[in-house]
Design an enzyme around this catalytic site. Structure first.
Site, mmCIF file in Angstrom:
data_model
loop_
_atom_site.group_PDB
_atom_site.id
_atom_site.type_symbol
_atom_site.label_atom_id
_atom_site.label_comp_id
_atom_site.label_asym_id
_atom_site.label_seq_id
_atom_site.Cartn_x
_atom_site.Cartn_y
_atom_site.Cartn_z
ATOM 1 N N SER A 1 1.873 -13.320 -5.305
ATOM 2 C CA SER A 1 0.680 -12.959 -4.526
ATOM 3 C C SER A 1 -0.467 -13.896 -4.905
ATOM 4 O O SER A 1 -0.371 -14.648 -5.888
ATOM 5 C CB SER A 1 0.269 -11.517 -4.827
ATOM 6 N N ASP B 1 3.354 -14.020 -1.081
ATOM 7 C CA ASP B 1 3.157 -12.657 -0.574
ATOM 8 C C ASP B 1 1.706 -12.534 -0.078
ATOM 9 O O ASP B 1 0.768 -12.847 -0.817
ATOM 10 C CB ASP B 1 3.412 -11.695 -1.757
ATOM 11 N N HIS B 2 1.529 -12.082 1.147
ATOM 12 C CA HIS B 2 0.184 -11.833 1.724
ATOM 13 C C HIS B 2 -0.740 -13.052 1.692
ATOM 14 O O HIS B 2 -1.903 -12.942 1.282
ATOM 15 C CB HIS B 2 -0.507 -10.660 1.013
ATOM 16 N N ASP C 1 -0.446 -13.268 6.498
ATOM 17 C CA ASP C 1 -0.794 -11.882 6.837
ATOM 18 C C ASP C 1 -2.078 -11.871 7.669
ATOM 19 O O ASP C 1 -3.186 -11.828 7.139
ATOM 20 C CB ASP C 1 -0.972 -11.068 5.551
ATOM 21 N N HIS D 1 0.623 0.256 0.326
ATOM 22 C CA HIS D 1 0.691 -0.356 -1.008
ATOM 23 C C HIS D 1 0.203 0.584 -2.104
ATOM 24 O O HIS D 1 -0.586 1.485 -1.856
ATOM 25 C CB HIS D 1 -0.140 -1.640 -1.041
ATOM 26 N N SER E 1 7.491 1.156 -2.655
ATOM 27 C CA SER E 1 7.784 1.780 -3.953
ATOM 28 C C SER E 1 7.964 3.278 -3.759
ATOM 29 O O SER E 1 7.350 3.889 -2.878
ATOM 30 C CB SER E 1 6.643 1.510 -4.938
ATOM 31 N N ILE F 1 8.945 -4.335 -3.217
ATOM 32 C CA ILE F 1 8.699 -3.319 -4.252
ATOM 33 C C ILE F 1 7.973 -3.987 -5.413
ATOM 34 O O ILE F 1 8.486 -4.939 -6.007
ATOM 35 C CB ILE F 1 10.038 -2.710 -4.739
ATOM 36 N N SER G 1 4.929 -1.879 -7.157
ATOM 37 C CA SER G 1 4.322 -0.803 -7.962
ATOM 38 C C SER G 1 5.342 -0.083 -8.853
ATOM 39 O O SER G 1 5.024 0.259 -10.003
ATOM 40 C CB SER G 1 3.637 0.219 -7.048
HETATM 41 O O1 G3H Z 1 1.173 -6.229 -1.912
HETATM 42 C C1 G3H Z 1 0.677 -6.487 -2.984
HETATM 43 C C2 G3H Z 1 1.529 -6.758 -4.170
HETATM 44 O O2 G3H Z 1 1.881 -5.566 -4.824
HETATM 45 C C3 G3H Z 1 0.844 -7.739 -5.083
HETATM 46 O O3 G3H Z 1 -0.247 -7.139 -5.697
HETATM 47 O O4 G3H Z 1 -2.198 -8.647 -5.281
HETATM 48 O O5 G3H Z 1 -2.153 -7.070 -7.229
HETATM 49 O O6 G3H Z 1 -0.677 -9.088 -7.213
HETATM 50 P P1 G3H Z 1 -1.399 -8.052 -6.408
HETATM 51 P P1 13P Z 2 4.349 -1.375 -3.402
HETATM 52 O O1 13P Z 2 2.928 -1.322 -3.854
HETATM 53 O O2 13P Z 2 4.731 -0.120 -2.669
HETATM 54 O O3 13P Z 2 5.296 -1.672 -4.506
HETATM 55 O O4 13P Z 2 4.472 -2.575 -2.328
HETATM 56 C C1 13P Z 2 4.589 -3.915 -2.744
HETATM 57 C C2 13P Z 2 4.396 -4.878 -1.633
HETATM 58 O O5 13P Z 2 4.402 -4.559 -0.449
HETATM 59 C C3 13P Z 2 4.207 -6.295 -1.996
HETATM 60 O O6 13P Z 2 3.911 -7.091 -0.893
HETATM 61 ZN ZN ZN Z 3 2.798 -6.089 0.647
#
Ligand code: G3H
Ligand code: 13P
Ligand code: ZN
Length: 335
Positions: free
Chosen positions: A57, A98-99, A120, A194, A240, A281, A283
């Site tokens: 991320s 991610d995102h 995203d 999330h 999660s 996943i 969290s």
């Molecule tokens: O979707 C978000 C992921 O769980 C990553 O979280 O931005 O705190 O690294 P983070």
């Molecule tokens: P969770 O917070 O449900 O684990 O989702 C993680 C996620 O979507 C990362 O992009």
């Molecule tokens: Zn996500």
């Protein structure tokens, strides 16, 4: 200068998704920020023979440094070779942003060894989301990098963006979005979110044992999307399950997690058998590590060597991911 992911021994997600669509399972999208998480993820997926999408991320890039993360991913590929059983191929690994929230961050990742990126644009007006996603696809596809887009808004926190309420994906939009952007996979909103607090107790009902049961995912929307895009890879974020025993252990050893409620694993199992072929996943891993570290610190207060508490954290994480691959995603033995 562009460093191709191929040089690092990574793969894009195209073949992974084709197999997952045919095989009726979902590939794990597991996040990492440090060495212990990476060892646990690669170890669990290698032992269960699951393909793997390693996720980074923007927060991870800020925490661990993007150069460090790239070399760690390269190290993960070598580690997977080392721990593959004799006579077996190492598991395929994709390195995924991610995102991503801008063209620039996606381009930077494409240029620096990522094999897949998420753009995203789900918070943008529809036409702007189409335009931005198409621009990222044009650039990424020139380098054979896969792109995940998102339509619909998940409640909760998407990286730094907080949404109060989810806006479910409108099945009427998906064909237009996919054909105009050329995305390789699509993240949708059908009731996941999330973090560890996905529902309030008021949104839940109680079963005979008095346990809270969250509202079911909107499988009706998923089915409509599947009808509009047959065989197209769908992604679920926010997946999660927030296991009760893990939350209880955290609270037993001094934590203060209130109203932590996730998506029941049987719902995810059902989704993984349908058009959903990537499940994110993060969290649950954070919870598993925290529980193990809190327990070690409380039971062995004399410990001050980080390996003595990070080690049990890593082991708990590995066990969790093996369980997910085998019993939730169905990705075990699919590498
Ligand atoms: O979707 C978000 C992921 O769980 C990553 O979280 O931005 O705190 O690294 P983070
Ligand atoms: P969770 O917070 O449900 O684990 O989702 C993680 C996620 O979507 C990362 O992009
Ligand atoms: Zn996500």
């Amino acid at each position: 200068m562009v460093t191709s992911y191929k040089k690092l021994g990574l793969t894009n997600t195209r073949e992974m998704f084709e197999k997952a669509v045919d095989g009726g399972y979902a590939i794990p999208g597991y996040n990492f920020n440090n060495m212990e998480q990476l060892q646990a993820v690669v170890g669990a997926c290698s032992e269960t023979r699951s393909p793997l999408i390693l996720q980074v991320s923007e927060g991870a890039r800020n925490y661990a440094n993007e150069t460090m993360l790239r070399y760690m991913a390269e190290g993960a590929v070598e580690y997977a070779k080392e721990i593959a059983a004799a006579g077996e191929e190492p598991i395929p690994i994709a390195l995924h942003l991610d995102h991503g929230d801008s063209f620039e961050i996606c381009k930077d990742c494409v240029d620096n060894g990522f094999s897949s990126v998420m753009i995203d644009g789900s918070q943008l007006p529809y036409e702007e989301n189409v335009e931005l996603t198409a621009k990222v696809c044009d650039y990424a596809h020139e380098h054979a990098v896969s792109v995940e887009g998102e339509l619909g808004v998940l409640a909760g926190i998407e990286d730094d963006v907080e949404a109060e309420e989810s806006v479910y994906t409108d099945p009427e939009d998906v064909e237009d979005f996919v054909s105009r952007t050329n995305v390789d996979s699509l993240a949708i909103s059908i009731g996941t979110s999330h973090g560890a607090n996905k529902f309030t107790p008021e949104q839940c009902t109680r079963n005979d044992a008095g346990e809270l049961v969250p509202p079911p995912l909107r499988f009706d929307i998923l089915e409509e999307i599947e009808e509009k895009l047959p065989g197209f890879p769908i992604v679920l974020h926010g997946s999660s399950s927030v296991p009760r025993d893990v939350v209880d252990k955290i609270n037993k050893y001094g934590g203060q997690l209130e109203d932590a409620i996730g998506i029941p694993e049987d719902q995810l199992r059902k989704a993984a058998k349908s058009a959903v072929c990537k499940i994110n996943i993060d969290s649950d891993g954070r919870l598993a590590v925290t529980a193990a570290i809190r327990e070690t610190m409380a039971e062995q207060p004399e410990v001050f060597d980080p390996r003595k508490y990070l080690g049990p954290g890593r082991e708990a994480l590995k066990e969790l991911y093996k369980h997910k691959n085998r019993n939730v995603l169905g990705s075990a033995n699919q590498a």
